[in-house]
Write a protein that holds these residues in place. Structure first.
Motif, PDB file in Angstrom:
ATOM      1  N   ASP A   1       0.831  -1.205   0.000  1.00 42.12           N
ATOM      2  CA  ASP A   1       0.000   0.000   0.000  1.00 42.12           C
ATOM      3  C   ASP A   1       0.865   1.254   0.000  1.00 42.12           C
ATOM      4  OD1 ASP A   1      -2.595   1.573   0.591  1.00 42.12           O
ATOM      5  OD2 ASP A   1      -1.347   2.075   2.323  1.00 42.12           O
ATOM      6  N   GLU A   2       1.950   1.242   0.759  1.00 38.14           N
ATOM      7  CA  GLU A   2       2.856   2.392   0.815  1.00 38.14           C
ATOM      8  C   GLU A   2       3.421   2.701  -0.569  1.00 38.14           C
ATOM      9  OE1 GLU A   2       6.870   3.707   3.279  1.00 38.14           O
ATOM     10  OE2 GLU A   2       6.550   1.598   2.740  1.00 38.14           O
ATOM     11  N   ILE A   3       3.844   1.658  -1.288  1.00 39.54           N
ATOM     12  CA  ILE A   3       4.404   1.858  -2.622  1.00 39.54           C
ATOM     13  C   ILE A   3       3.334   2.350  -3.588  1.00 39.54           C
ATOM     14  CG2 ILE A   3       5.494   0.699  -4.581  1.00 39.54           C
ATOM     15  CD1 ILE A   3       6.833  -1.179  -2.476  1.00 39.54           C
ATOM     16  N   VAL A   4       2.127   1.796  -3.479  1.00 41.88           N
ATOM     17  CA  VAL A   4       1.020   2.269  -4.327  1.00 41.88           C
ATOM     18  C   VAL A   4       0.750   3.741  -4.078  1.00 41.88           C
ATOM     19  CG1 VAL A   4      -1.472   2.095  -4.709  1.00 41.88           C
ATOM     20  CG2 VAL A   4      -0.085   0.025  -4.629  1.00 41.88           C
ATOM     21  N   ARG A   5       0.744   4.148  -2.809  1.00 41.24           N
ATOM     22  CA  ARG A   5       0.497   5.564  -2.498  1.00 41.24           C
ATOM     23  C   ARG A   5       1.592   6.452  -3.070  1.00 41.24           C
ATOM     24  NH1 ARG A   5       1.189   6.396   2.481  1.00 41.24           N
ATOM     25  NH2 ARG A   5       1.356   4.332   3.456  1.00 41.24           N
ATOM     26  N   ALA A   6       2.833   5.970  -3.031  1.00 39.37           N
ATOM     27  CA  ALA A   6       3.938   6.744  -3.597  1.00 39.37           C
ATOM     28  C   ALA A   6       3.770   6.906  -5.106  1.00 39.37           C
ATOM     29  CB  ALA A   6       5.269   6.058  -3.284  1.00 39.37           C
ATOM     30  N   VAL A   7       3.370   5.831  -5.784  1.00 47.27           N
ATOM     31  CA  VAL A   7       3.156   5.897  -7.235  1.00 47.27           C
ATOM     32  C   VAL A   7       1.994   6.830  -7.560  1.00 47.27           C
ATOM     33  CG1 VAL A   7       2.491   4.562  -9.273  1.00 47.27           C
ATOM     34  CG2 VAL A   7       4.151   3.620  -7.651  1.00 47.27           C
ATOM     35  N   GLN A   8       0.940   6.751  -6.777  1.00 41.79           N
ATOM     36  CA  GLN A   8      -0.195   7.650  -6.990  1.00 41.79           C
ATOM     37  C   GLN A   8       0.223   9.108  -6.849  1.00 41.79           C
ATOM     38  OE1 GLN A   8      -2.842   6.003  -4.036  1.00 41.79           O
ATOM     39  NE2 GLN A   8      -3.948   4.747  -5.543  1.00 41.79           N
ATOM     40  N   ALA A   9       1.082   9.397  -5.865  1.00 46.74           N
ATOM     41  CA  ALA A   9       1.567  10.767  -5.681  1.00 46.74           C
ATOM     42  C   ALA A   9       2.380  11.221  -6.886  1.00 46.74           C
ATOM     43  CB  ALA A   9       2.409  10.848  -4.406  1.00 46.74           C
ATOM     44  N   ILE A  10       3.190  10.335  -7.431  1.00 50.48           N
ATOM     45  CA  ILE A  10       4.001  10.679  -8.610  1.00 50.48           C
ATOM     46  C   ILE A  10       3.093  11.005  -9.794  1.00 50.48           C
ATOM     47  CG2 ILE A  10       5.603   9.719 -10.312  1.00 50.48           C
ATOM     48  CD1 ILE A  10       6.871   8.156  -7.940  1.00 50.48           C
ATOM     49  N   VAL A  11       2.065  10.187  -9.988  1.00 47.41           N
ATOM     50  CA  VAL A  11       1.126  10.434 -11.082  1.00 47.41           C
ATOM     51  C   VAL A  11       0.396  11.750 -10.872  1.00 47.41           C
ATOM     52  CG1 VAL A  11      -0.966   9.602 -12.221  1.00 47.41           C
ATOM     53  CG2 VAL A  11       0.841   7.984 -11.613  1.00 47.41           C
ATOM     54  N   ALA A  12      -0.059  11.987  -9.639  1.00 50.61           N
ATOM     55  CA  ALA A  12      -0.805  13.209  -9.342  1.00 50.61           C
ATOM     56  C   ALA A  12       0.050  14.457  -9.552  1.00 50.61           C
ATOM     57  CB  ALA A  12      -1.322  13.158  -7.910  1.00 50.61           C
ATOM     58  N   GLU A  13       1.348  14.330  -9.307  1.00 48.21           N
ATOM     59  CA  GLU A  13       2.253  15.466  -9.489  1.00 48.21           C
ATOM     60  C   GLU A  13       2.643  15.674 -10.941  1.00 48.21           C
ATOM     61  OE1 GLU A  13       5.565  15.067  -6.769  1.00 48.21           O
ATOM     62  OE2 GLU A  13       4.225  14.236  -5.249  1.00 48.21           O
ATOM     63  N   GLY A  14       2.257  14.773 -11.803  1.00 44.09           N
ATOM     64  CA  GLY A  14       2.545  14.921 -13.225  1.00 44.09           C
ATOM     65  C   GLY A  14       4.002  14.774 -13.584  1.00 44.09           C
ATOM     66  N   ILE A  15       4.725  13.983 -12.841  1.00 40.09           N
ATOM     67  CA  ILE A  15       6.147  13.797 -13.106  1.00 40.09           C
ATOM     68  C   ILE A  15       6.333  12.985 -14.381  1.00 40.09           C
ATOM     69  CG2 ILE A  15       8.275  12.759 -12.220  1.00 40.09           C
ATOM     70  CD1 ILE A  15       7.259  13.393  -9.405  1.00 40.09           C
ATOM     71  N   ALA A  16       7.210  13.426 -15.247  1.00 37.89           N
ATOM     72  CA  ALA A  16       7.446  12.745 -16.516  1.00 37.89           C
ATOM     73  C   ALA A  16       8.013  11.351 -16.269  1.00 37.89           C
ATOM     74  CB  ALA A  16       8.407  13.547 -17.385  1.00 37.89           C
ATOM     75  N   PRO A  17       7.450  10.311 -16.894  1.00 38.62           N
ATOM     76  CA  PRO A  17       7.914   8.938 -16.657  1.00 38.62           C
ATOM     77  C   PRO A  17       9.411   8.758 -16.862  1.00 38.62           C
ATOM     78  CG  PRO A  17       5.856   8.908 -17.870  1.00 38.62           C
ATOM     79  CD  PRO A  17       6.271  10.346 -17.782  1.00 38.62           C
ATOM     80  N   ALA A  18       9.980   9.418 -17.862  1.00 37.07           N
ATOM     81  CA  ALA A  18      11.400   9.234 -18.161  1.00 37.07           C
ATOM     82  C   ALA A  18      12.305   9.756 -17.051  1.00 37.07           C
ATOM     83  CB  ALA A  18      11.755   9.925 -19.479  1.00 37.07           C
ATOM     84  N   THR A  19      11.767  10.608 -16.177  1.00 39.73           N
ATOM     85  CA  THR A  19      12.585  11.183 -15.108  1.00 39.73           C
ATOM     86  C   THR A  19      12.455  10.406 -13.802  1.00 39.73           C
ATOM     87  OG1 THR A  19      10.860  12.686 -14.311  1.00 39.73           O
ATOM     88  CG2 THR A  19      12.225  13.450 -16.151  1.00 39.73           C
ATOM     89  N   ILE A  20      11.593   9.400 -13.764  1.00 39.71           N
ATOM     90  CA  ILE A  20      11.370   8.643 -12.525  1.00 39.71           C
ATOM     91  C   ILE A  20      12.511   7.651 -12.304  1.00 39.71           C
ATOM     92  CG2 ILE A  20       9.848   7.017 -11.348  1.00 39.71           C
ATOM     93  CD1 ILE A  20       7.517   8.279 -12.905  1.00 39.71           C
ATOM     94  N   ASP A  21      13.085   7.683 -11.120  1.00 40.55           N
ATOM     95  CA  ASP A  21      14.107   6.717 -10.740  1.00 40.55           C
ATOM     96  C   ASP A  21      13.832   6.268  -9.305  1.00 40.55           C
ATOM     97  OD1 ASP A  21      14.954   8.756  -9.089  1.00 40.55           O
ATOM     98  OD2 ASP A  21      16.727   9.260 -10.269  1.00 40.55           O
ATOM     99  N   PRO A  22      14.627   5.371  -8.729  1.00 36.56           N
ATOM    100  CA  PRO A  22      14.338   4.909  -7.365  1.00 36.56           C
ATOM    101  C   PRO A  22      14.208   6.024  -6.343  1.00 36.56           C
ATOM    102  CG  PRO A  22      15.916   3.443  -8.378  1.00 36.56           C
ATOM    103  CD  PRO A  22      15.727   4.587  -9.347  1.00 36.56           C
TER     104      PRO A  22
END
Length: 246
Positions: free
Chosen positions: A153-174
């Motif tokens: 659930d923690e990881i899902v929430r983190a991914v949801q936050a990334i999507v909500a912030e509109g972060i470009a997929p190519a810039t996502i790293d660990p």
């Protein structure tokens, strides 16, 4: 209290603290029910004895120089337990916070909660919020309690936050994900201990445990004490951490 490493650090390192002593230790506190069953006692007696073990272990951790102690107190799956047992656990949580907050504050220990604890009863939420606010400035050590926590659930929430912030997929790293986890402000996890002889992580700190040392001990949680923690620290000190290198 030292914070988390820079966002660019893909592999954690023990950059501060005492040599050979893990900065951040997490424990899956398992075995309360079996401890009680062996003594022909109700399960709640095991949970009460487990609360005593928590106190002993926290004191031992501070003495050992451990900066952060994270304890798995109530998982998101624990709602499946009988209602009476959940009520007992909530009662123990209320009692622990009321009984221990003065000592935590005076000892310079900060209380942090990870997980969605706001699902609990309003009075429990208020107690937790008050305890965290009262100890927020403390820097001697940090006690982290996982309440209604599940790593997936923690990881899902983190991914949801990334999507909500509109972060470009190519810039996502660990580091993008790590910065949005419940533990973002804590040092990397060094050592994860599970008591009672079980050999699984049970949805606890899955992301954070990527480079942590794992230790499974047969001791039931209510019997865990300073000697057991010191033995775990000694075991950790004897390991070579290469993080995938040579």
């Amino acid at each position: 209290m030292s914070g988390a490493p820079a966002a660019s650090d893909a592999v954690p390192a023990q950059a501060a603290g005492q040599p050979g002593v893990p900065r951040h230790v997490a424990i899956i506190m398992d075995g309360n029910g079996r401890w009680a069953k062996k003594r022909f006692l109700p399960r709640v007696a095991g949970h009460r004895a487990g609360a005593d073990a928590l106190r002993r272990t926290l004191r031992a951790a501070v003495t050992a120089g451990i900066e952060v102690l994270t304890l798995y107190a109530f998982s998101s799956e624990n709602w499946r337990r009988p209602a009476a047992e959940i009520a007992d656990l909530m009662g123990l949580l209320r009692h622990y916070i009321r009984a221990e907050i003065d000592e935590l504050a005076e000892a310079g220990i900060r209380l942090r909660i990870i997980g969605d604890y706001r699902r609990f009863e309003p009075d429990v939420v208020a107690l937790v919020d008050e305890a965290m606010a009262r100890t927020a400035a403390n820097r001697r050590a940090t006690l982290v309690i996982a309440l209604n926590y599940g790593a997936q659930d923690e990881i899902v929430r983190a991914v949801q936050a990334i999507v909500a912030e509109g972060i470009a997929p190519a810039t996502i790293d660990p580091s993008t994900i790590a910065a949005r986890l419940d533990t973002a402000d804590l040092p990397p996890l060094d050592l994860l201990i599970r008591t009672s002889g079980e050999r699984r992580l049970s949805n606890f700190l899955l992301w954070q445990a990527a480079y942590a040392e794992l230790l499974f001990v047969d001791t039931l949680w209510p019997d865990f004490d300073a000697a057991a923690l010191n033995a775990a620290v000694a075991d950790f000190a004897g390991r070579e951490r290469r993080y995938g290198g040579l």
